[in-house]
Each structure stands twice: as C-alpha cells, then as structure tokens.
Enzyme design. Structure first.
Site, short mmCIF file in Angstrom:
data_model
loop_
_atom_site.label_atom_id
_atom_site.label_comp_id
_atom_site.label_asym_id
_atom_site.label_seq_id
_atom_site.Cartn_x
_atom_site.Cartn_y
_atom_site.Cartn_z
N GLY A 13 42.67 5.98 -14.07
CA GLY A 13 41.25 5.43 -14.08
C GLY A 13 40.92 3.84 -13.35
N HIS A 14 40.91 3.04 -15.03
CA HIS A 14 40.34 1.86 -14.48
C HIS A 14 41.34 0.84 -15.00
CE1 HIS A 14 36.68 -1.37 -15.65
NE2 HIS A 14 38.16 -0.97 -16.85
N PHE A 15 42.22 1.32 -16.18
CA PHE A 15 43.10 0.41 -16.17
C PHE A 15 44.05 1.17 -15.29
CE2 PHE A 15 40.76 -1.21 -19.73
CZ PHE A 15 40.48 -2.06 -19.82
N ASP A 43 38.39 5.21 -11.48
CA ASP A 43 37.43 4.15 -12.25
C ASP A 43 35.78 5.03 -12.82
OD1 ASP A 43 36.52 2.68 -13.82
OD2 ASP A 43 37.12 1.21 -12.91
#
Length: 289
Positions: A261-263, A235
């Site tokens: 990553g982020h999600f 992320d």
C-alpha cells in the site's frame, strides 16, 4: 549508527536523522503525510554502509518546531524553502532525492531550482502527473476551489486515528508485518493542539502543485535524472496510474510495482533497499567503488 540532530532554520528547530559517511553518495529522504523522518527509520541503517542518508522533519511534523498557522506560512513553497535552507545549513552539495507523497512537491521544487545538484531520483508513491490524482482527491479538490468550513469539515476524518491506521494498512498483504507504532506515533503528532489547522493549510496548498506539473515534467525531459520508481501498487491515495507517466519523460527510469500500500517501506523495506543498491551500483559505480 543513526544520529538525531536539529539545526536552526529561520528561527525553527528542524530535526533530522543522519547516518553514513559523507564521502559516500548522499540521499536526501523527504517524507509524506502524516508522518515524518520516522518513516525512514529502517531504510537509513539498511543503506548506511554505502550511502550518506539525511532525513529532515518538515515544520509542523515529527520532532521539528510546530509554529501555528498564524506564525508560519504552511505552504509547499515555504516548506520547500525551509528544506532548501536546511540543505545549505548542513552543507550538502550534491544529492539524490527520495520523494514520497508530500516529499514529491517539496523535492521537485528544489530539483527544478537546482537541477545540477540532483544526481538521481527515487520515487515512492510521489505524484507529478494529473493521472495520479483520482477518487481520493475529489473532496480535497473541492476544498481548493472553495475553502469553506463546510468543505474543511469533510476532510476532518483524515486526521483521525482510524484514517491514519488505514493509510498504513490499506492495500498491504500481511497486516502482521505493520507495526502499530507507525500510526500511533503519527497520530500523537497529529493530535497536538493546532496541528489540524496546519494539515488543512497544506491540503489547501496542495492545489498549487498540479499547475507546476508541466514544469516538473520539463525538468525530467531536459535534465534526465536517473530515476528509480518503487511504488506501492495498491495505494488508494497515490494510485499506480501516477507511476506510469514518468516513463514518458524519463529515458533512464526503472519502475518496480510492489504488492503493498501507501507506506511501501513498512512491508517492502528490504526490497526497496536492495533496488536502491542495485540501481546506484549500476549508475554510480565509480562513486560507490
């Protein structure tokens, strides 16, 4: 079966997803930017056999009411207040908090106010330490210091379809696992007239969070909530440097860095669900039995 409901809070319709028996431990799922309870759409049914799960949409997000910035004070204090009233309205007594992105400053405000109610924390890329605010945050920090139209314009690209898609795809291992419905649905809500102003207001309000970090960290040290950290290590928004410091303040902490990553739920949802089952099984066995 997940149910889809709304409850009136301070004249606003607050939408929420709910599943599982209330006789089981409750997990309150607090979403990030720019999404909604939609981000938990797979996790909720994956855990509903052993947990009671509740995921609200904040004002201005998802299917909740979206008053204008002139009608509602879009700050993290006010959103936390709405979530607090939501908790009371649906009569949650004790719960664990699943916090992600914006969900962290919302959830930690509630946890520090009602520490006796919080049974555990699940942290997915949710920041509580200065180490976690790195390069991505520099233009937003400039906006905190100078709320000018020039600095606001530098943030406008973050509300575009390209940026929303990037949040879901940057740092993932396999793009074919990421449904385009995610960024398409989020962008639909972002593109509503007046929503950009809402997001800018909350970008500005995020500047009120770092001064509260010492208070949140003291809560960790004093109350020692059992904490499961499931962090997408690729992320760029909330980098992995924000995950490690939790280990300074928490004794019963389990950290898992996920290659995504982020999600993280989009690519590692099954893994995260399994970690939650194992974590709670070891600590809340009398309740889960």
């Amino acid at each position: 079966m997940t149910t889809y409901r709304s409850v009136s809070i301070d004249g606003l319709d607050i939408f929420y997803r709910e599943a599982g028996s209330r006789s089981n431990p409750t997990i309150l799922l607090l979403h990030g930017f720019p999404t909604s309870s939609h981000m938990f759409r797979h996790l909720i049914p994956a855990l509903a056999d052993r947990f009671h799960l509740v995921a609200p949409d904040y004002p201005g997000y998802g299917n909740s009411s979206m008053p204008t910035v002139n009608e509602f004070d879009y700050t993290f204090d006010r959103i936390a207040e709405i979530v607090e009233k939501f908790i009371a309205a649906i009569d949650l007594k004790n719960y664990s908090l699943y916090v992600m992105d914006y969900g962290a400053p919302v959830g930690y405000r509630i946890a520090t106010k009602y520490p006796e109610r919080v049974q555990a924390l699940i942290v997915q890329n949710g920041n509580a330490y200065e180490e976690g605010l790195r390069e991505f945050w520099e233009p937003i920090k400039a906006y905190w210091h100078d709320r000018s139209s020039e600095n606001a314009d530098k943030l406008g690209h973050l509300f575009t379809l390209e940026a929303t898609k990037w949040q879901y795809t940057n740092g993932v291992r396999n793009l074919e696992k990421i449904s385009p419905d995610t960024w398409t649905i989020d962008q639909l809500f972002l593109d509503r007239p007046g929503n950009k102003e809402i997001q800018l207001a909350l970008f500005y309000s995020y500047g009120t969070n770092p001064p509260l970090y010492p208070q949140w960290q003291e809560y960790f040290r004093q109350y020692q909530p059992p904490t499961l950290i499931v962090w997408g290590k690729n992320d760029y928004i909330f980098p992995v440097e924000g995950a490690y410091p939790y280990q300074r303040d928490l004794k019963d902490v389990e950290l898992h860095l996920l290659d995504t990553g982020h999600f993280a739920l989009e690519e590692e949802g099954e893994t995260i669900a399994n970690y939650i089952r194992q974590f709670f099984g070891a600590r809340l066995q009398p309740i889960l039995a």
